[in-house]
Write an enzyme that holds these catalytic residues in place. Structure first.
Site, PDB file in Angstrom:
ATOM      1  N   ASP A  69     -17.020   7.126  -1.853  1.00  0.00           N
ATOM      2  CA  ASP A  69     -16.173   7.142  -1.284  1.00  0.00           C
ATOM      3  C   ASP A  69     -15.910   8.968  -0.443  1.00  0.00           C
ATOM      4  O   ASP A  69     -16.706   9.483  -0.899  1.00  0.00           O
ATOM      5  CB  ASP A  69     -15.087   6.820  -2.102  1.00  0.00           C
ATOM      6  CG  ASP A  69     -13.188   6.412  -1.225  1.00  0.00           C
ATOM      7  OD1 ASP A  69     -13.850   6.420   0.121  1.00  0.00           O
ATOM      8  OD2 ASP A  69     -12.339   6.405  -1.914  1.00  0.00           O
ATOM      9  N   CYS A  75     -16.469   2.169   1.016  1.00  0.00           N
ATOM     10  CA  CYS A  75     -15.229   1.430   0.941  1.00  0.00           C
ATOM     11  C   CYS A  75     -14.303   1.756   2.724  1.00  0.00           C
ATOM     12  O   CYS A  75     -14.124   1.045   3.586  1.00  0.00           O
ATOM     13  CB  CYS A  75     -14.130   1.613   0.191  1.00  0.00           C
ATOM     14  SG  CYS A  75     -13.392   3.453   0.198  1.00  0.00           S
ATOM     15  N   ARG A 116       0.808  -1.270  -0.279  1.00  0.00           N
ATOM     16  CA  ARG A 116      -0.439  -0.177   0.100  1.00  0.00           C
ATOM     17  C   ARG A 116       0.729   1.655   0.242  1.00  0.00           C
ATOM     18  O   ARG A 116       1.407   1.415   0.551  1.00  0.00           O
ATOM     19  CB  ARG A 116      -0.960  -0.389   1.353  1.00  0.00           C
ATOM     20  CG  ARG A 116      -1.308   1.328   1.350  1.00  0.00           C
ATOM     21  CD  ARG A 116      -2.458   0.695   2.454  1.00  0.00           C
ATOM     22  NE  ARG A 116      -3.714   0.488   1.852  1.00  0.00           N
ATOM     23  CZ  ARG A 116      -4.942   0.597   2.563  1.00  0.00           C
ATOM     24  NH1 ARG A 116      -4.939   2.018   3.601  1.00  0.00           N
ATOM     25  NH2 ARG A 116      -6.465  -0.335   2.222  1.00  0.00           N
ATOM     26  N   GLN A 125     -10.546  -3.745  -2.919  1.00  0.00           N
ATOM     27  CA  GLN A 125     -11.495  -2.912  -2.514  1.00  0.00           C
ATOM     28  C   GLN A 125     -12.216  -3.283  -3.005  1.00  0.00           C
ATOM     29  O   GLN A 125     -13.451  -3.912  -3.307  1.00  0.00           O
ATOM     30  CB  GLN A 125     -11.581  -1.966  -1.723  1.00  0.00           C
ATOM     31  CG  GLN A 125     -12.574  -1.105  -1.530  1.00  0.00           C
ATOM     32  CD  GLN A 125     -12.840  -1.962  -0.609  1.00  0.00           C
ATOM     33  OE1 GLN A 125     -12.267  -1.993   0.722  1.00  0.00           O
ATOM     34  NE2 GLN A 125     -14.649  -2.694   0.222  1.00  0.00           N
ATOM     35  N   HIS A 163      -7.212   0.908  -6.486  1.00  0.00           N
ATOM     36  CA  HIS A 163      -7.207   0.296  -5.237  1.00  0.00           C
ATOM     37  C   HIS A 163      -7.943  -0.867  -5.736  1.00  0.00           C
ATOM     38  O   HIS A 163      -9.340  -1.425  -5.338  1.00  0.00           O
ATOM     39  CB  HIS A 163      -8.368   0.882  -4.459  1.00  0.00           C
ATOM     40  CG  HIS A 163      -8.522   0.694  -2.611  1.00  0.00           C
ATOM     41  ND1 HIS A 163      -7.547  -0.431  -2.238  1.00  0.00           N
ATOM     42  CD2 HIS A 163      -9.086   0.673  -1.680  1.00  0.00           C
ATOM     43  CE1 HIS A 163      -7.982  -0.567  -1.369  1.00  0.00           C
ATOM     44  NE2 HIS A 163      -8.865   0.094  -1.163  1.00  0.00           N
ATOM     45  N   ARG A 191     -13.327  -7.924   2.926  1.00  0.00           N
ATOM     46  CA  ARG A 191     -12.005  -8.064   2.686  1.00  0.00           C
ATOM     47  C   ARG A 191     -11.272  -8.430   2.605  1.00  0.00           C
ATOM     48  O   ARG A 191     -10.009  -8.979   2.537  1.00  0.00           O
ATOM     49  CB  ARG A 191     -11.251  -6.105   2.971  1.00  0.00           C
ATOM     50  CG  ARG A 191     -11.683  -5.294   2.917  1.00  0.00           C
ATOM     51  CD  ARG A 191     -11.506  -4.513   1.044  1.00  0.00           C
ATOM     52  NE  ARG A 191     -10.192  -5.120   1.105  1.00  0.00           N
ATOM     53  CZ  ARG A 191      -9.635  -3.877   1.560  1.00  0.00           C
ATOM     54  NH1 ARG A 191      -9.476  -2.676   1.569  1.00  0.00           N
ATOM     55  NH2 ARG A 191      -8.073  -4.126   0.560  1.00  0.00           N
TER      56      ARG A 191
HETATM   57  N1  NVA Z   1     -10.298   6.557  -1.723  1.00  0.00           N
HETATM   58  C1  NVA Z   1      -9.949   5.843  -0.439  1.00  0.00           C
HETATM   59  C2  NVA Z   1      -9.849   4.588   0.117  1.00  0.00           C
HETATM   60  C3  NVA Z   1      -9.834   4.207   1.332  1.00  0.00           C
HETATM   61  C4  NVA Z   1      -9.779   2.824   1.228  1.00  0.00           C
HETATM   62  C5  NVA Z   1      -8.355   6.485  -0.146  1.00  0.00           C
HETATM   63  O1  NVA Z   1      -7.406   6.190  -0.958  1.00  0.00           O
HETATM   64  O2  NVA Z   1      -8.031   6.914   0.893  1.00  0.00           O
END
Ligand code: NVA
Length: 206
Positions: free
Chosen positions: A133, A173, A18, A48, A45, A201
């Site tokens: 989101d 998410c 990540r 997710q 992502h 998840r």
């Molecule tokens: N778009 C969000 C997703 C978090 C699971 C981020 O990147 O912070």
């Protein structure tokens, strides 16, 4: 990054990263002896989205031929939903505030399965799944105030859910900000499947 990839991949069977820029993970992967999974970048992502799709199938059956509405930021989630629409054969309607749309090159490449529409209501109309989101993703905190102004009216509401199919479900998410990107009575309402989505998840990653 290249040297870390050479060393870490001699000691492991698989690497999940990540990070922020997608180029970092690609540089790592290009020098890794083992598979590298994108655990989240600024641009994508996929883990997710796998959990989201699994959750949809669990609740409503195949997603092929269905319509998914993405409402809010044209961010990493949105980009991975575009990939999923292509790979799994659903239609994605995307509604974002001006200036926060997904990459135009990506939209052009996937125009057969992803459409940018003007308003959140347009995206919600007839959708089988509505997803949103946070207004500000990780790494973009410096833009917080600008985003709060630009997104002020971009909140998934009960009228939007009512414009969707009667059997539509809602996903996020997480973590969520009630009263910003989603009203409390949507995320805590009967169409919300966010807790199954969160649990999935774990199952999907296994
Ligand atoms: N778009 C969000 C997703 C978090 C699971 C981020 O990147 O912070």
């Amino acid at each position: 990054i290249e040297d870390s990839a050479r060393v870490i991949s001699r000691m492991t069977d698989i690497v999940m990263i990540r990070t922020f820029e997608q180029t970092k993970i690609e540089r790592f992967a290009a020098n890794s002896r083992v598979p590298v999974i994108n655990g989240l970048t600024n641009e994508f992502h996929p883990c997710q989205i796998l959990a989201d799709i699994f959750t949809y199938i669990e609740h409503r059956g195949p997603i092929q031929g269905k319509t998914v509405a993405w409402i809010g930021d044209g961010n990493n989630m949105c980009n991975s939903y575009i990939h999923a629409a292509h790979q799994l054969g659903f239609h994605l309607k995307i509604a974002c505030p001006y200036g926060f749309e997904p990459d135009p090159d990506l939209l052009a490449q996937y125009r057969h399965c992803a459409t940018l529409v003007k308003t959140a209501e347009d995206a919600a109309a007839g959708a089988h799944l509505i997803s949103t989101d946070v207004w500000t993703s990780m790494g973009f905190e410096a833009e917080n105030e600008v985003r709060r102004a630009a997104f002020a009216k971009w909140c998934v509401s009960r009228p939007m859910m009512a414009a969707a199919k009667p059997e539509a479900i809602f996903m996020h998410c997480l973590p969520a900000h009630r009263g910003e990107e989603v009203e409390a009575d949507v995320i805590d309402g009967p169409q919300s499947v966010v807790w199954d989505e969160a649990e999935n998840r774990m199952h999907v990653q296994k």
